[in-house]
Design an enzyme around this catalytic site. Structure first.
Site, PDB file in Angstrom:
ATOM      1  N   THR A   1       1.004  -1.284  -0.031  1.00  0.00           N
ATOM      2  CA  THR A   1      -0.042   0.052   0.161  1.00  0.00           C
ATOM      3  C   THR A   1       0.898   1.240  -0.007  1.00  0.00           C
ATOM      4  O   THR A   1       2.122   1.316   0.705  1.00  0.00           O
ATOM      5  CB  THR A   1      -0.893   0.002   1.369  1.00  0.00           C
ATOM      6  OG1 THR A   1      -1.456   1.240   1.555  1.00  0.00           O
ATOM      7  CG2 THR A   1      -0.092  -0.167   2.520  1.00  0.00           C
TER       8      THR A   1
ATOM      9  N   TYR B   1      -1.557   0.206  10.333  1.00  0.00           N
ATOM     10  CA  TYR B   1      -1.804  -0.525   8.872  1.00  0.00           C
ATOM     11  C   TYR B   1      -0.878  -0.481   8.021  1.00  0.00           C
ATOM     12  O   TYR B   1      -0.172  -1.422   7.492  1.00  0.00           O
ATOM     13  CB  TYR B   1      -2.942   0.215   8.239  1.00  0.00           C
ATOM     14  CG  TYR B   1      -3.205  -0.191   6.777  1.00  0.00           C
ATOM     15  CD1 TYR B   1      -3.738  -1.385   6.431  1.00  0.00           C
ATOM     16  CD2 TYR B   1      -3.159   0.680   5.873  1.00  0.00           C
ATOM     17  CE1 TYR B   1      -3.790  -1.908   5.234  1.00  0.00           C
ATOM     18  CE2 TYR B   1      -3.195   0.146   4.306  1.00  0.00           C
ATOM     19  CZ  TYR B   1      -3.828  -1.039   4.313  1.00  0.00           C
ATOM     20  OH  TYR B   1      -3.916  -1.407   2.828  1.00  0.00           O
TER      21      TYR B   1
HETATM   22  N1  UFG Z   1     -13.197  11.379   2.221  1.00  0.00           N
HETATM   23  C1  UFG Z   1     -14.024  12.153   2.334  1.00  0.00           C
HETATM   24  N2  UFG Z   1     -15.220  11.563   2.860  1.00  0.00           N
HETATM   25  C2  UFG Z   1     -15.776  10.372   2.948  1.00  0.00           C
HETATM   26  C3  UFG Z   1     -14.617   9.375   2.650  1.00  0.00           C
HETATM   27  C4  UFG Z   1     -13.290   9.858   2.214  1.00  0.00           C
HETATM   28  O1  UFG Z   1     -13.853  13.502   2.538  1.00  0.00           O
HETATM   29  O2  UFG Z   1     -16.751   9.836   3.270  1.00  0.00           O
HETATM   30  C5  UFG Z   1     -11.877  11.999   1.838  1.00  0.00           C
HETATM   31  C6  UFG Z   1     -10.705  11.385   2.924  1.00  0.00           C
HETATM   32  O3  UFG Z   1     -10.585  12.298   3.860  1.00  0.00           O
HETATM   33  C7  UFG Z   1      -9.481  11.376   1.616  1.00  0.00           C
HETATM   34  C8  UFG Z   1     -10.050  10.941   0.459  1.00  0.00           C
HETATM   35  O4  UFG Z   1     -11.422  11.303   0.662  1.00  0.00           O
HETATM   36  O5  UFG Z   1      -8.865  12.640   1.626  1.00  0.00           O
HETATM   37  C9  UFG Z   1      -9.792   9.524   0.166  1.00  0.00           C
HETATM   38  O6  UFG Z   1     -10.201   8.707   1.285  1.00  0.00           O
HETATM   39  P1  UFG Z   1     -10.458   7.176   0.912  1.00  0.00           P
HETATM   40  O7  UFG Z   1     -10.825   6.819   2.563  1.00  0.00           O
HETATM   41  O8  UFG Z   1     -11.271   7.050  -0.019  1.00  0.00           O
HETATM   42  O9  UFG Z   1      -8.868   6.663   0.897  1.00  0.00           O
HETATM   43  P2  UFG Z   1      -7.502   7.041   1.618  1.00  0.00           P
HETATM   44  O10 UFG Z   1      -6.631   7.847   0.792  1.00  0.00           O
HETATM   45  O11 UFG Z   1      -7.536   7.429   2.962  1.00  0.00           O
HETATM   46  O12 UFG Z   1      -6.930   5.626   1.732  1.00  0.00           O
HETATM   47  C10 UFG Z   1      -6.143   4.987   0.601  1.00  0.00           C
HETATM   48  C11 UFG Z   1      -6.542   3.276   0.841  1.00  0.00           C
HETATM   49  C12 UFG Z   1      -5.732   2.735   2.085  1.00  0.00           C
HETATM   50  C13 UFG Z   1      -4.440   3.409   1.875  1.00  0.00           C
HETATM   51  C14 UFG Z   1      -4.178   4.726   2.109  1.00  0.00           C
HETATM   52  C15 UFG Z   1      -2.852   5.053   1.555  1.00  0.00           C
HETATM   53  O13 UFG Z   1      -7.803   3.210   0.688  1.00  0.00           O
HETATM   54  O14 UFG Z   1      -5.880   1.547   2.251  1.00  0.00           O
HETATM   55  O15 UFG Z   1      -4.941   5.080   0.610  1.00  0.00           O
HETATM   56  O16 UFG Z   1      -2.570   6.389   1.430  1.00  0.00           O
HETATM   57  F1  UFG Z   1      -3.809   2.951   3.176  1.00  0.00           F
END
Ligand code: UFG
Length: 330
Positions: free
Chosen positions: A117, A141
């Site tokens: 990841t 994680y």
């Molecule tokens: N977000 C929102 N509202 C939501 C969900 C997400 O504003 O309801 C935002 C988050 O704050 C973030 C972006 O959308 O800024 C993306 O969020 P995700 O949860 O879709 O994904 P992440 O970037 O947090 O996580 C991903 C992978 C993880 C990994 C990570 C590494 O899903 O498994 O990238 O950077 F660890």
């Protein structure tokens, strides 16, 4: 030669199952069905319900046919959960990966592909982030996955295991033929949450922070179509089979979209406005994460073809609609 897929009933693993079956490969799947869904898999997937931490089950499966590769998807993936339950994450993602790796070595399976990841980078200083950037995870994680990469590196030296650790950026979208998609009920990922909001499964959705130092104030991510990600796994499999050298590879497109751009794309796909509210920043969210994925292209020969946010979002939405119909039937 067969390929053993762990977590093959999960979101990304099930796409791998279809890809390999489409290509005429023989496979078997181990999945404990804790988050995976059995009903998406065809009988040729040879699903064995069980845990990758179960030594005797692994030996039984690994001697049931001749495998030349393990593709290891099974694991826990929710970053905030890993903060609340680090030992659970180290058990599931690190300790059990060690058990699986030891079984592969013991049973003479030469190739190992691992779901790593972008979280291993933590909050990188320069963007796009290359594989050479320091790995400094900021969540259990990310650490749990990085430790598995280290075990692979050391096992490669000691036991001749060959591996590719693929560092996923933000995986989204679904199988073009509608056979599988992101089915986890408690998913927290932006595109899934937005699709569920569009379909009325959630009353509204939140934007976690609008005050980041980015053009529109919301976080930027490198969203990669799950089918392109699976393409990278297949390329890695061929590469290792041909004797390619072990390594880590970023899987992203090298460009980013903001939360607001993603929401707009979902609204466009559904021809409907989303109920969106502003919420505080989510702990541990870096403002921007974008991959430099040249290594996967030059070394594995990866040629992604679906770098299109609208296509990613509409395939995710089609799957969400299908899931809704499926769940309504009971
Ligand atoms: N977000 C929102 N509202 C939501 C969900 C997400 O504003 O309801 C935002 C988050 O704050 C973030 C972006 O959308 O800024 C993306 O969020 P995700 O949860 O879709 O994904 P992440 O970037 O947090 O996580 C991903 C992978 C993880 C990994 C990570 C590494 O899903 O498994 O990238 O950077 F660890």
């Amino acid at each position: 030669m067969a390929v053993l897929i762990t977590g093959g009933a999960g979101y990304i693993g099930s796409h791998m199952v279809f890809e390999l079956l489409d290509r005429g490969e023989e496979i078997a799947v181990i999945d404990n069905l804790s988050t995976g869904v059995w009903w998406v898999l065809p009988p040729e997937a040879n699903l064995v319900e069980g845990d990758v931490g179960d030594d005797s089950l692994l030996d039984k499966v690994m001697t049931s046919r001749t495998f030349d590769a393990v593709i290891h998807f099974a694991g826990s993936i929710v970053v905030p959960d890993s903060v609340a339950d680090p030992l659970g994450y180290y058990l599931n993602n690190t300790v059990k990966s060690r058990t699986l790796m030891a079984a592969a070595v013991r049973n003479g399976i030469p190739n190992f592909i691992f779901s790593s990841t972008a979280a291993v980078y933590g909050e990188p200083k320069t963007m796009p982030v290359t594989e050479e950037a320091a790995a400094q995870p900021v969540s259990p994680y990310g650490t749990s996955k990085l430790m598995t990469e280290w075990m692979l590196r050391d096992s490669a030296k000691a036991h001749g295991l060959r591996y590719a650790a693929l560092r996923y950026f933000n995986v989204a979208g679904a199988d073009e033929r509608g056979r599988t998609g992101q089915s986890t009920p408690r998913a927290t990922h932006l595109i899934k949450v937005a699709c569920q909001t569009l379909l009325g499964q959630r009353r509204q959705m939140e934007i976690f922070g609008r005050d980041y130092d980015t053009p529109d104030g919301t976080c930027i991510r490198d969203y990669i179509h799950v089918s392109d990600l699976i393409g990278a796994h297949f390329d890695a499999l061929q590469y290792l089979r041909q004797g390619g050298e072990s390594g880590v590879f970023n899987c992203g497109y090298g460009r980013g979209y903001s939360v607001l751009q993603v929401i707009k794309a979902v609204e466009k796909a559904g021809a409907k406005k989303l109920a969106v509210i502003d919420a505080p920043r989510r702990a541990g969210d870096p403002p921007v994460i974008v991959a430099e994925a040249e290594r996967a292209r030059s070394v594995l020969g990866w040629r992604p073809t679906r770098d299109n946010l609208d296509e990613i979002v509409s395939s995710a939405l089609r799957w969400e609609e299908k899931l809704l119909r499926h769940n309504a039937k009971g």
